[in-house]
Motif scaffolding. Structure first.
Motif, PDB file in Angstrom:
ATOM      1  N   ASN A  54      25.141  22.350 -40.034  1.00 24.03           N
ATOM      2  CA  ASN A  54      23.719  22.045 -40.190  1.00 24.03           C
ATOM      3  C   ASN A  54      23.347  20.753 -39.472  1.00 24.03           C
ATOM      4  OD1 ASN A  54      23.719  24.350 -41.762  1.00 24.03           O
ATOM      5  ND2 ASN A  54      23.510  23.249 -43.701  1.00 24.03           N
ATOM      6  N   ASP A  55      24.169  19.724 -39.622  1.00 20.71           N
ATOM      7  CA  ASP A  55      23.903  18.439 -38.966  1.00 20.71           C
ATOM      8  C   ASP A  55      23.949  18.570 -37.448  1.00 20.71           C
ATOM      9  OD1 ASP A  55      23.690  17.291 -41.477  1.00 20.71           O
ATOM     10  OD2 ASP A  55      25.626  16.244 -41.380  1.00 20.71           O
ATOM     11  N   SER A  58      21.005  20.609 -35.901  1.00 21.65           N
ATOM     12  CA  SER A  58      19.710  19.954 -35.967  1.00 21.65           C
ATOM     13  C   SER A  58      19.330  19.382 -34.594  1.00 21.65           C
ATOM     14  CB  SER A  58      19.763  18.826 -37.002  1.00 21.65           C
ATOM     15  OG  SER A  58      18.542  18.140 -37.029  1.00 21.65           O
ATOM     16  N   GLY A  59      18.097  19.621 -34.183  1.00 15.00           N
ATOM     17  CA  GLY A  59      17.613  19.089 -32.916  1.00 15.00           C
ATOM     18  C   GLY A  59      17.995  19.909 -31.688  1.00 15.00           C
ATOM     19  N   LYS A  60      18.692  21.009 -31.894  1.00 15.91           N
ATOM     20  CA  LYS A  60      19.072  21.877 -30.775  1.00 15.91           C
ATOM     21  C   LYS A  60      18.030  22.991 -30.658  1.00 15.91           C
ATOM     22  CE  LYS A  60      23.088  19.679 -30.406  1.00 15.91           C
ATOM     23  NZ  LYS A  60      23.154  18.796 -31.540  1.00 15.91           N
ATOM     24  N   LYS A  83      21.803  31.182 -39.257  1.00 13.05           N
ATOM     25  CA  LYS A  83      21.094  29.917 -39.412  1.00 13.05           C
ATOM     26  C   LYS A  83      20.213  29.617 -38.197  1.00 13.05           C
ATOM     27  CE  LYS A  83      21.420  25.008 -40.303  1.00 13.05           C
ATOM     28  NZ  LYS A  83      20.019  25.022 -40.698  1.00 13.05           N
ATOM     29  N   ASP A  87      16.212  29.391 -38.275  1.00  9.44           N
ATOM     30  CA  ASP A  87      15.604  28.109 -37.912  1.00  9.44           C
ATOM     31  C   ASP A  87      14.714  28.209 -36.672  1.00  9.44           C
ATOM     32  OD1 ASP A  87      16.941  26.973 -40.051  1.00  9.44           O
ATOM     33  OD2 ASP A  87      18.377  25.844 -38.831  1.00  9.44           O
ATOM     34  N   LYS A  89      15.590  29.132 -33.558  1.00  9.78           N
ATOM     35  CA  LYS A  89      16.253  28.777 -32.294  1.00  9.78           C
ATOM     36  C   LYS A  89      16.544  30.031 -31.475  1.00  9.78           C
ATOM     37  CE  LYS A  89      18.541  24.944 -34.659  1.00  9.78           C
ATOM     38  NZ  LYS A  89      17.485  24.014 -34.432  1.00  9.78           N
TER      39      LYS A  89
END
Length: 163
Positions: A54-55, A58-60, A83, A87, A89
Motif C-alpha cells: 500500500n505504501d 501510493s502515488g503511482k 488494489k 484505486d 490505476k
C-alpha cells in the motif's frame, strides 16, 4: 519525465529479470528490495506485506505486472492487481520470460495474471493488456520491452480511465 509505476512480480523467480527492466529507465518504479529486506517485510506477516504494498503503490499511476513463468495466481500479485484497479490505476502486464536471469537462462512463458479477474461482467483483459515480445533472443526481448514499455503504461492508464 518517466511515469511512476508499481512493479508487481514473483520475487524469488524473477528479481534479476525485473532489475533488468527497471534499469531500462523508461519508467520509474519503486526501489527493489534486497532479498534480506524482502524477508524482513515477509517476516512481519500479512499485515506488514499489505502495508509495504500500500505504501509503495501510493502515488503511482500504473501497476506493471512483470510476468514470469510462475507469476499468475500468486496471492500478493492478485492483491496488487485488485488494489491497483480499485484505486483507479492503469494495469498492464509485460512477459519477461525471454530475458535471461543471473544464470543466463530464459524461462517458460507464464499465464496471463489478469485472466481470472472480472470488471463487472467483462473480462479484465479488456482493460488490462499483457504484452509479449515476438523475439526469442534475450537481447531483442530487452530492446523490444525498452522501446515499448512507456507506451504500454500510457495505454493502460487510458484504458483504465475509459473503464
Amino acid at each position: 519525465m518517466a511515469r511512476r509505476v508499481f512493479f508487481s512480480f514473483y520475487y524469488k523467480a524473477d528479481n534479476w529479470r525485473v532489475s533488468t527492466v527497471k534499469k531500462m529507465g523508461a519508467i520509474e518504479g519503486q526501489p527493489l528490495l534486497s532479498s534480506n529486506k524482502w524477508e524482513e517485510v515477509k517476516g512481519g506477516g500479512d499485515a506488514a506485506i499489505k502495508k509495504w504494498i500500500n505504501d509503495e503503490m501510493s502515488g503511482k499511476s500504473c501497476l506493471v505486472v512483470l510476468i514470469g513463468a510462475s507469476t499468475a495466481g500468486r496471492k500478493w500479485i492478485d492483491y496488487e492487481i485488485k488494489k491497483a484497479w480499485d484505486d483507479g490505476k492503469g494495469v498492464v502486464g509485460v512477459h519477461i520470460h525471454g530475458l535471461k536471469n543471473s544464470q543466463e537462462q530464459q524461462a517458460a512463458k507464464g499465464a496471463n495474471p489478469f485472466a481470472k479477474f472480472k470488471i463487472g461482467d467483462e473480462a479484465m483483459t479488456k482493460y488490462a493488456k499483457s504484452y509479449d515480445t515476438p523475439y526469442t533472443s534475450s537481447k531483442y526481448v530487452y530492446e523490444y520491452i525498452s522501446e515499448n514499455i512507456a507506451e504500454w503504461v500510457e495505454e493502460a492508464i487510458r484504458l483504465r480511465k475509459a473503464a
